[in-house]
Design a protein around this motif. Structure first.
Motif, mmCIF file in Angstrom:
data_model
loop_
_atom_site.group_PDB
_atom_site.id
_atom_site.type_symbol
_atom_site.label_atom_id
_atom_site.label_comp_id
_atom_site.label_asym_id
_atom_site.label_seq_id
_atom_site.Cartn_x
_atom_site.Cartn_y
_atom_site.Cartn_z
ATOM 1 N N ARG A 52 0.488 -1.303 0.074
ATOM 2 C CA ARG A 52 -0.408 0.350 -0.346
ATOM 3 C C ARG A 52 0.598 1.407 0.410
ATOM 4 O O ARG A 52 2.057 1.299 0.558
ATOM 5 N N LEU A 53 0.362 2.160 -0.685
ATOM 6 C CA LEU A 53 1.823 3.531 -1.211
ATOM 7 C C LEU A 53 0.190 4.736 -0.643
ATOM 8 O O LEU A 53 -0.680 4.783 -1.010
ATOM 9 N N ASP A 54 1.103 5.655 0.093
ATOM 10 C CA ASP A 54 -0.262 6.372 0.269
ATOM 11 C C ASP A 54 0.260 7.284 -0.267
ATOM 12 O O ASP A 54 1.943 8.146 -0.254
ATOM 13 N N THR A 55 -0.635 7.890 -0.639
ATOM 14 C CA THR A 55 0.021 8.975 -2.385
ATOM 15 C C THR A 55 0.006 10.261 -1.506
ATOM 16 O O THR A 55 0.697 11.194 -2.188
ATOM 17 N N ARG A 56 -0.572 10.682 -0.166
ATOM 18 C CA ARG A 56 -0.149 12.235 -0.019
ATOM 19 C C ARG A 56 1.288 11.941 0.837
ATOM 20 O O ARG A 56 2.275 13.264 0.960
ATOM 21 N N THR A 57 1.817 10.946 1.554
ATOM 22 C CA THR A 57 2.865 11.319 2.592
ATOM 23 C C THR A 57 4.489 10.004 2.045
ATOM 24 O O THR A 57 4.942 10.968 2.252
ATOM 25 N N GLY A 58 3.318 9.320 1.020
ATOM 26 C CA GLY A 58 4.394 8.441 -0.051
ATOM 27 C C GLY A 58 4.896 7.003 1.236
ATOM 28 O O GLY A 58 5.684 6.730 0.957
ATOM 29 N N THR A 59 4.412 6.881 2.273
ATOM 30 C CA THR A 59 4.353 6.177 3.401
ATOM 31 C C THR A 59 4.310 4.735 2.719
ATOM 32 O O THR A 59 2.917 4.704 2.320
ATOM 33 N N VAL A 60 5.187 4.104 2.297
ATOM 34 C CA VAL A 60 5.150 2.063 1.972
ATOM 35 C C VAL A 60 4.610 1.167 3.090
ATOM 36 O O VAL A 60 4.986 1.345 3.903
ATOM 37 N N SER A 61 3.608 0.486 3.272
ATOM 38 C CA SER A 61 3.598 0.071 3.929
ATOM 39 C C SER A 61 3.130 -1.866 3.108
ATOM 40 O O SER A 61 2.499 -1.781 2.206
ATOM 41 N N THR A 62 3.361 -2.757 4.177
ATOM 42 C CA THR A 62 2.311 -3.999 3.581
ATOM 43 C C THR A 62 1.775 -4.087 4.430
ATOM 44 O O THR A 62 1.495 -4.271 5.624
ATOM 45 N N CYS A 63 0.341 -4.918 3.410
ATOM 46 C CA CYS A 63 -0.536 -5.030 4.125
ATOM 47 C C CYS A 63 -0.428 -6.744 4.149
ATOM 48 O O CYS A 63 -0.588 -6.896 3.484
ATOM 49 N N THR A 64 -1.233 -7.304 5.172
ATOM 50 C CA THR A 64 -1.384 -8.648 5.321
ATOM 51 C C THR A 64 -2.401 -9.389 6.235
ATOM 52 O O THR A 64 -3.045 -8.568 7.015
ATOM 53 N N LYS A 65 -3.102 -10.677 5.745
ATOM 54 C CA LYS A 65 -4.754 -10.881 6.748
ATOM 55 C C LYS A 65 -3.696 -12.009 7.680
ATOM 56 O O LYS A 65 -3.166 -12.997 7.392
ATOM 57 N N ASN A 66 -4.082 -11.833 8.626
ATOM 58 C CA ASN A 66 -3.204 -13.134 9.642
ATOM 59 C C ASN A 66 -5.170 -13.021 9.997
ATOM 60 O O ASN A 66 -6.448 -12.978 9.122
ATOM 61 N N ALA A 71 -3.651 -6.187 8.543
ATOM 62 C CA ALA A 71 -3.127 -5.755 9.285
ATOM 63 C C ALA A 71 -2.034 -5.095 8.173
ATOM 64 O O ALA A 71 -1.486 -5.506 7.131
ATOM 65 N N CYS A 72 -1.826 -3.493 8.368
ATOM 66 C CA CYS A 72 -0.769 -3.104 7.511
ATOM 67 C C CYS A 72 0.585 -2.735 8.548
ATOM 68 O O CYS A 72 -0.051 -1.427 9.193
ATOM 69 N N TYR A 73 1.452 -2.972 7.780
ATOM 70 C CA TYR A 73 2.680 -2.204 8.455
ATOM 71 C C TYR A 73 3.590 -1.512 7.509
ATOM 72 O O TYR A 73 4.019 -2.016 6.481
ATOM 73 N N ALA A 74 4.059 -0.342 7.798
ATOM 74 C CA ALA A 74 4.511 0.686 8.103
ATOM 75 C C ALA A 74 6.560 -0.256 7.073
ATOM 76 O O ALA A 74 6.411 -0.941 8.149
ATOM 77 N N VAL A 75 6.561 0.117 6.210
ATOM 78 C CA VAL A 75 8.053 -0.571 5.935
ATOM 79 C C VAL A 75 8.924 0.854 6.018
ATOM 80 O O VAL A 75 9.352 1.508 5.927
ATOM 81 N N PRO A 76 9.910 -0.244 6.969
ATOM 82 C CA PRO A 76 11.245 0.989 7.511
ATOM 83 C C PRO A 76 11.464 1.652 6.393
ATOM 84 O O PRO A 76 12.229 1.560 5.347
#
Length: 173
Positions: A52-66, A71-76
């Protein structure tokens, strides 16, 4: 037919979104930026889930189903760490420049001419001292013969001792 579950629905939604992005990719460049669009996030399927890419802030996250849901966690972001280190180093450079500028000044007269010779360097010998050289005499043939005879005797004794030890060991076995 299989009943439709929420995970199947989610995957279908992500697949439809990815297909729409692929088809409308050329149109997207001509349209205004993402702030005027309805969606804030851009999703891309990956084997573990969705990127997932936040087009406003540029933050990239990986979203997985548990087990409890998605749940989405920001990529370092390595860039943030690099920017922080650059800022720290720039501050240290400025601090060191300030210390250098405020450092002690040289006092006393420094315009004196420097000596033309090194006071610690030894002077070259002159006259009779220059002709005197250290000579090491080589051993005579007689001295070489004496050394060779000593080495031969020592070698023979060593071989004899090794033979005796071998006989003692083989006799005991």
């Amino acid at each position: 037919m299989r009943p439709v579950t929420s995970s199947t629905t989610s995957w279908l939604a992500v697949a439809a979104f990815a297909a729409a992005m692929a088809i409308g990719g050329d149109l997207e460049a001509a349209q205004p930026g993402p702030d005027s669009e309805n969606g804030r996030y851009s999703m891309t399927p990956i084997p573990e889930g969705v990127l997932r890419l936040d087009t406003r802030t540029g933050t990239v996250s990986t979203c997985t189903k548990n087990g409890t849901g998605w749940a989405c966690y920001a990529v370092p972001d390595e860039r943030t760490a690099l920017d922080a280190e650059i800022g720290r180093l720039q501050a240290e450079v400025e601090r060191l420049k300030g210390q250098l500028a405020a450092g002690p000044t040289v006092s006393g007269k420094i315009d004196d001419a420097l000596p033309k010779s090194d006071p610690l360097k030894k002077a070259e010998p002159r006259g009779a001292e220059a002709e005197r050289k250290i000579e090491i005499p080589l051993p005579s043939d007689q001295d070489v013969d004496r050394v060779m005879s000593f080495l031969e005797k020592a070698w023979r004794r060593l071989i004899d001792m090794a033979n005796r030890v071998q006989k003692d060991v083989s006799g005991r076995i």
